[in-house]
Write a protein that holds these residues in place. Structure first.
Motif, PDB file in Angstrom:
ATOM      1  N   PRO B  19       0.785  -1.196  -0.088  1.00  0.00           N
ATOM      2  CA  PRO B  19       0.032   0.177   0.092  1.00  0.00           C
ATOM      3  C   PRO B  19       0.905   1.183  -0.081  1.00  0.00           C
ATOM      4  N   LEU B  20       0.165   2.303  -0.466  1.00  0.00           N
ATOM      5  CA  LEU B  20       0.872   3.554  -0.715  1.00  0.00           C
ATOM      6  C   LEU B  20       1.240   3.989   0.835  1.00  0.00           C
ATOM      7  N   ASP B  21       2.449   4.841   1.110  1.00  0.00           N
ATOM      8  CA  ASP B  21       2.495   5.474   2.318  1.00  0.00           C
ATOM      9  C   ASP B  21       1.651   6.552   2.389  1.00  0.00           C
ATOM     10  N   PRO B  22       1.272   7.012   3.717  1.00  0.00           N
ATOM     11  CA  PRO B  22       0.142   7.818   3.884  1.00  0.00           C
ATOM     12  C   PRO B  22       0.473   9.452   3.238  1.00  0.00           C
ATOM     13  N   HIS B  23       1.547   9.580   3.144  1.00  0.00           N
ATOM     14  CA  HIS B  23       1.930  10.904   2.492  1.00  0.00           C
ATOM     15  C   HIS B  23       1.333  11.034   1.157  1.00  0.00           C
ATOM     16  N   LEU B  24       1.920   9.919   0.239  1.00  0.00           N
ATOM     17  CA  LEU B  24       1.580   9.738  -1.239  1.00  0.00           C
ATOM     18  C   LEU B  24      -0.022   9.239  -1.071  1.00  0.00           C
ATOM     19  N   LYS B  25      -0.422   8.684  -0.066  1.00  0.00           N
ATOM     20  CA  LYS B  25      -2.104   8.078  -0.294  1.00  0.00           C
ATOM     21  C   LYS B  25      -2.881   9.643  -0.067  1.00  0.00           C
ATOM     22  N   ALA B  26      -2.370  10.400   0.593  1.00  0.00           N
ATOM     23  CA  ALA B  26      -3.011  11.494   0.790  1.00  0.00           C
ATOM     24  C   ALA B  26      -3.117  12.693  -0.553  1.00  0.00           C
ATOM     25  N   LEU B  27      -1.800  12.581  -0.964  1.00  0.00           N
ATOM     26  CA  LEU B  27      -1.588  13.562  -2.453  1.00  0.00           C
ATOM     27  C   LEU B  27      -2.454  12.482  -3.362  1.00  0.00           C
ATOM     28  N   GLU B  28      -2.614  11.362  -3.663  1.00  0.00           N
ATOM     29  CA  GLU B  28      -3.238  10.839  -4.392  1.00  0.00           C
ATOM     30  C   GLU B  28      -4.952  11.037  -4.196  1.00  0.00           C
ATOM     31  N   ASN B  29      -5.400  11.062  -3.093  1.00  0.00           N
ATOM     32  CA  ASN B  29      -6.595  11.103  -2.688  1.00  0.00           C
ATOM     33  C   ASN B  29      -7.125  12.433  -3.229  1.00  0.00           C
ATOM     34  N   GLU B  30      -6.240  13.629  -2.903  1.00  0.00           N
ATOM     35  CA  GLU B  30      -6.694  14.991  -3.309  1.00  0.00           C
ATOM     36  C   GLU B  30      -6.807  15.288  -4.855  1.00  0.00           C
ATOM     37  N   ALA B  31      -5.830  14.437  -5.665  1.00  0.00           N
ATOM     38  CA  ALA B  31      -5.894  14.538  -7.005  1.00  0.00           C
ATOM     39  C   ALA B  31      -7.103  13.852  -7.578  1.00  0.00           C
ATOM     40  N   ILE B  32      -7.386  12.745  -7.108  1.00  0.00           N
ATOM     41  CA  ILE B  32      -8.489  11.840  -7.507  1.00  0.00           C
ATOM     42  C   ILE B  32      -9.629  12.762  -7.377  1.00  0.00           C
ATOM     43  N   HIS B  33      -9.796  13.380  -6.295  1.00  0.00           N
ATOM     44  CA  HIS B  33     -10.996  14.430  -5.857  1.00  0.00           C
ATOM     45  C   HIS B  33     -11.231  15.522  -6.794  1.00  0.00           C
ATOM     46  N   ILE B  34     -10.013  16.032  -7.060  1.00  0.00           N
ATOM     47  CA  ILE B  34     -10.045  17.341  -8.198  1.00  0.00           C
ATOM     48  C   ILE B  34     -10.648  16.899  -9.463  1.00  0.00           C
ATOM     49  N   PHE B  35     -10.042  15.497  -9.930  1.00  0.00           N
ATOM     50  CA  PHE B  35     -10.426  15.061 -11.202  1.00  0.00           C
ATOM     51  C   PHE B  35     -12.070  14.687 -11.368  1.00  0.00           C
ATOM     52  N   ARG B  36     -12.317  14.010 -10.174  1.00  0.00           N
ATOM     53  CA  ARG B  36     -13.970  13.791 -10.390  1.00  0.00           C
ATOM     54  C   ARG B  36     -14.654  15.114 -10.258  1.00  0.00           C
ATOM     55  N   GLU B  37     -14.116  15.929  -9.477  1.00  0.00           N
ATOM     56  CA  GLU B  37     -14.794  17.248  -9.261  1.00  0.00           C
ATOM     57  C   GLU B  37     -14.783  18.197 -10.617  1.00  0.00           C
ATOM     58  N   VAL B  38     -13.883  18.266 -11.172  1.00  0.00           N
ATOM     59  CA  VAL B  38     -13.968  18.995 -12.490  1.00  0.00           C
ATOM     60  C   VAL B  38     -14.774  18.321 -13.639  1.00  0.00           C
ATOM     61  N   ALA B  39     -14.622  16.894 -13.715  1.00  0.00           N
ATOM     62  CA  ALA B  39     -15.294  15.893 -14.662  1.00  0.00           C
ATOM     63  C   ALA B  39     -16.590  16.268 -14.421  1.00  0.00           C
ATOM     64  N   ALA B  40     -17.189  16.279 -13.112  1.00  0.00           N
ATOM     65  CA  ALA B  40     -18.569  16.524 -12.955  1.00  0.00           C
ATOM     66  C   ALA B  40     -19.143  17.984 -13.186  1.00  0.00           C
ATOM     67  N   GLU B  41     -18.389  18.708 -12.888  1.00  0.00           N
ATOM     68  CA  GLU B  41     -18.802  20.438 -12.960  1.00  0.00           C
ATOM     69  C   GLU B  41     -18.621  21.041 -14.312  1.00  0.00           C
ATOM     70  N   PHE B  42     -17.783  20.588 -15.223  1.00  0.00           N
ATOM     71  CA  PHE B  42     -17.478  21.153 -16.412  1.00  0.00           C
ATOM     72  C   PHE B  42     -18.335  20.321 -17.670  1.00  0.00           C
ATOM     73  N   GLU B  43     -18.531  21.160 -18.599  1.00  0.00           N
ATOM     74  CA  GLU B  43     -19.055  20.581 -19.755  1.00  0.00           C
ATOM     75  C   GLU B  43     -18.519  19.698 -20.659  1.00  0.00           C
ATOM     76  N   LYS B  44     -17.121  20.584 -20.964  1.00  0.00           N
ATOM     77  CA  LYS B  44     -16.037  19.736 -21.744  1.00  0.00           C
ATOM     78  C   LYS B  44     -14.794  19.934 -21.394  1.00  0.00           C
ATOM     79  N   PRO B  45     -14.320  19.225 -20.238  1.00  0.00           N
ATOM     80  CA  PRO B  45     -12.770  19.122 -19.877  1.00  0.00           C
ATOM     81  C   PRO B  45     -11.877  18.477 -20.784  1.00  0.00           C
ATOM     82  N   VAL B  46     -10.682  18.973 -20.624  1.00  0.00           N
ATOM     83  CA  VAL B  46      -9.612  18.289 -21.562  1.00  0.00           C
ATOM     84  C   VAL B  46      -8.389  18.074 -20.727  1.00  0.00           C
ATOM     85  N   MET B  47      -7.620  17.229 -20.836  1.00  0.00           N
ATOM     86  CA  MET B  47      -6.255  17.176 -20.212  1.00  0.00           C
ATOM     87  C   MET B  47      -5.066  17.239 -20.892  1.00  0.00           C
ATOM     88  N   LEU B  48      -4.269  18.428 -20.710  1.00  0.00           N
ATOM     89  CA  LEU B  48      -3.224  18.474 -21.353  1.00  0.00           C
ATOM     90  C   LEU B  48      -2.036  17.458 -21.080  1.00  0.00           C
TER      91      LEU B  48
END
Lengths: 496, 317
Positions: B19-48
């Motif tokens: 399992p990921l150590d708590p430090h990387l796990k926290a960073l991963e959780n934060e990033a996933i949260h942001i991805f989901r939030e943007v995908a849900a709120e915006f009409e047409k996202p893109v990833m650079l």
């Protein structure tokens, strides 16, 4: 968090395991630095970055080139390291929050350097919202200034429960112990009045690097406490939210006909397959079938985990709903009390319809100011008109549809919200829920109540009904063993 | 009874990957949260997608965020035509392997006007082939949100940037007037034509990126690992000498040595470092004792002080 009783000793620290721990065994500690304009805040962070070797050679070279001259210790101007915007360099002040990263062998840190000027208080609130600990600076020659009090108040309001007082520029008062004792005493009184009991006061010179990362060499033999970095290494990260399970639903994943998962970040409590949950605001009941993540199907998830939840039956769940434990659900209703910080020039106007976003839920709300915090005295003064920018107010929130909250005190994730102006779409306030207000025509506390003890499966059927869902916020539910229920009902009978 | 974190760890069945150590796990959780939030709120996202190590981590997190579904937005690569050959090969392999929608855009002015990093200078070249090209591609796609892999520890003006970085209809960033961003409650409301750049890796450092790549076994362009490669020394940088468009100046010779890259951009503007770190463990070990920052090899950062802020205000990522 350790609730250590306040005492008159110089330092109060949480207990820490003495065993050497690798820096990656813990979440990063998030901290903010705040203080008045010339207390030497940027110098302090620069010193932290420099002495923990977070500044690399080419960055130092850029720094030396930009600062043009070095100070009399042969060090570059640390403030330039932090003030990354051209306007900041030109004006020599910090305008916006800068986030910096450094680590020791024991743990890693995210520091938000927040502006000292009053007009940028909103940016300070931004930094404070995610912080576990606040470093408050005081110039040893000046003591506590109003801006220090203001920042301590905002930090406490935003839920920060660990303060470090950095009594800086201590070399300029000849390392006088009496001055340190006086300032740290004043500060401790202030902190206690704000409900903050974990306070560490440290005399230091950020410029000379004394008691920041390295202990001062002989200048303060009377000071036996930790250096700043030692205090930070011992601090606790905001404890995992306790209480019931909370999953604000961010999106519904339907990659195929057979799979339907609810994606979000656990905002409190824990969950495992088989647990019963309620979907708010509808009140529908279901059981957890699976916790899905990319790596494996998990058998439990805790606060902070980004997960996909699969339920055992077809239910109506949409973005903005909250999946919660049946035990200890959050408050639902259309009226709440909150404290808010106004963040934009227009302030917060009474009666205006704002958007409120909390977790993944966005809905319409009107705000009625009740009182305003007078930062100089720490007292709440009646105030029913517009809350001006940077004002901190107590308000009533009135929703058009059911809202779902915990108090901020109980859960920072489900008790926090932002207000969005419907015209500019800018973020105009940050807020923290303090209580639920009785719904208009809602709960009749004086009315007759009936206590039932039902088999769990029968209770679930009743709770899944539409009639029940419609009046869900008038009901209190406790899950008990058969024995406890019997005892409770017999007690009630006797006391009547 | 809620389970404590500790109990949960013990009850998890053993898996092939620790399992990921708590430090990387926290960073991963934060990033996933942001991805989901943007995908849900915006009409047409893109990833650079820039093919580098940060983009590779970003893509991995996107796949995690939307699992078991596929990544619900396209990847956009702004191709200056001056990228390392191995980057382009890697890009196409990855798009195929993970079933991704890949959009590639090149500013037609490059070819029409013969704009190259050698003939026009790094500042003008970057402005046309990266910033202007990016704006063209975002406008053409009608994207209202664009994920980027920028980290706050990279550069001073990035340290100031929000996770949701608001942009005007002409893609400008106003650093003096950013929206407040409290807790993890992101304001995704914008008007027509406006957009948001979203940075899920904001709180990651370079070491975090490498440790995560190691923990999650994320594939990377081989140029990050040391190997014997031909190079030319120019303006204090070691430039890879394999592209026929690189013409030797008087006095320059092609040398050979064990080199690698800490960041990847356009090959004429990206300097290599001398290194023998040929695998992940060695790269991390090297990084932990490094005394210079990763962007030291990037010519475009050194044009002038505050040059990244200037480029960002004009629409650069």
């Amino acid at each position: 968090m350790t609730a250590t009783a306040a005492s008159s000793s110089a330092t109060i620290l949480p207990f820490a395991e003495p065993a050497a721990r690798s820096g990656r065994d813990a979440r990063p500690l998030r901290l903010i630095t705040c203080g008045s304009v010339d207390d030497g805040k940027s110098t302090l962070i620069g010193r932290l970055l420099w002495d923990t070797k977070a500044v690399k050679e080419d960055q130092a070279a850029t720094l030396a080139r930009d600062s043009g001259q070095q100070n009399d210790l042969g060090l570059p101007d640390f403030a330039l390291l932090l003030d990354g915007l051209q306007a900041e360099r030109e004006q020599g002040i910090t305008i916006d929050v800068a986030y910096r990263y450094f680590a020791t062998d024991r743990r890693s840190f995210i520091v938000a350097d927040t502006p000292g000027h009053e007009q940028y208080t909103r940016n300070m609130a931004t930094g404070a919202s995610t912080a576990d600990l606040a470093i408050l600076l005081a110039d040893a020659r000046a003591g506590l200034l109003e801006q220090t009090r203001r920042h301590a108040t905002i930090a406490a309001l935003m839920g920060i429960r660990q303060f470090v007082l950095a009594v800086n520029k201590f070399d300029l008062v000849n390392y006088d112990k009496a001055i340190f004792d006086q300032i740290s005493h004043d500060f401790r009184e202030l902190a206690l009045s704000l409900g903050v009991r974990q306070v560490t006061a440290i005399p230091m010179s950020a410029l000379k690097g004394e008691n920041v990362v390295y202990a001062s060499e002989g200048a303060m033999p009377w000071y036996q406490g930790p250096t700043l970095i030692e205090a930070l290494e011992l601090a606790t990260t905001r404890s995992t939210q306790t209480g019931g399970f909370r999953l604000p639903v961010q999106r519904v994943a339907r990659p195929g006909e057979s799979f339907r998962g609810y994606q979000g970040t656990v905002a409190g409590g824990a969950i495992k397959p088989g647990d019963s949950v309620a979907i708010l605001p509808s009140g529908t009941i279901a059981n957890v079938k699976q916790i899905v993540t990319f790596d494996l199907v998990r058998n439990a998830a805790v606060a902070g985990d980004a997960i996909t939840l699969v339920l055992d039956r077809q239910v109506d769940v949409a973005r903005g709903d909250m999946i919660v434990s049946i035990d200890g659900p959050p408050m639902t209703g259309t009226g709440f009390d909150a404290q808010i910080v106004a963040l934009q020039p227009g302030g917060i106007e009474p009666g205006k319809r704002y958007w409120l976003k909390s977790g993944s839920r966005r809905q319409r709300v009107t705000v009625e100011p009740v009182s305003q915090l007078e930062l100089s005295s720490g007292k709440w003064q009646p105030h029913a008109s517009t809350l001006a920018m940077n004002a901190i107010g107590k308000v009533h929130l009135a929703f058009e549809e059911q809202a779902i909250f915990d108090t901020y005190e109980q859960n920072r994730a489900t008790g926090a919200f932002i207000l969005i102006d419907p015209d500019t779409l800018n973020t105009v306030a940050g807020g923290m829920i303090t209580a639920k207000r009785a719904d208009l025509g809602g709960i009749h506390l004086e009315g007759q109540r009936v206590l039932l003890s039902l088999p769990a499966d029968l209770a679930e059927q009743i709770m899944a009904s539409e009639l029940f869902a419609a009046r869900r916020n008038e009901v209190e539910i406790r899950r008990l063993s058969g024995k406890q229920a019997t005892d409770l009902l017999s007690d009630t009978g006797e006391n009547d | 009874m809620p389970l404590s974190a500790q109990e949960t760890e013990i009850k998890n069945p053993p898996v092939s990957k620790p399992p990921l150590d708590p430090h990387l796990k926290a960073l991963e959780n934060e990033a996933i949260h942001i991805f989901r939030e943007v995908a849900a709120e915006f009409e047409k996202p893109v990833m650079l997608y820039s093919i580098g190590k940060d983009s590779s981590v970003l893509l991995h997190l996107a796949r995690k965020a939307f699992y078991p579904g596929r990544v619900p937005f396209p990847l956009l690569h702004v191709d200056t035509t001056w990228k390392f050959k191995e980057m382009i090969e890697f890009r196409d392999e990855i798009a195929e392997k993970y079933d991704l929608d890949l959009v590639v855009h090149t500013n037609p002015r490059g070819k029409a006007e013969g704009i190259t990093p050698f003939t026009h200078g790094s500042a003008f070249y970057t402005d046309i082939m990266k910033t202007e090209a990016l704006k063209q591609a975002l406008d053409a796609g009608g994207y209202d949100a664009a994920f980027g892999g920028a980290r706050r520890d990279e550069e001073a003006s990035r340290a100031k940037e929000r996770i949701y970085s608001f942009r005007t209809p002409d893609h400008k960033w106003d650093p003096r007037n950013q929206r407040p961003e409290l807790w993890n409650v992101y304001n995704g409301m914008i008007k027509k034509g406006e957009s948001v750049r979203a940075f899920p890796l904001s709180n990651w450092t370079e070491v975090d990126i490498w440790r995560y790549i190691q923990a999650e076994d994320i594939p990377l362009v081989p140029l990050y690992y040391a190997a014997e490669r031909p190079y030319v020394e120019r303006d204090g940088m070691m430039i890879l000498a394999e592209d026929p468009r690189l013409q030797l100046l008087p006095g320059e010779t092609v040398q050979h040595g064990s080199i690698r890259f800490r960041t990847l951009g356009c090959f004429p503007l990206t300097g290599a470092i001398r290194s023998t770190a040929s695998n992940l463990e060695e790269v991390i070990a090297e990084l932990e004792i490094a005394t210079v920052s990763e962007r030291q090899g990037r010519a475009i950062d050194r044009d002038q002080s505050g040059s990244m802020e200037k480029k960002k205000r004009e629409g650069y990522f």
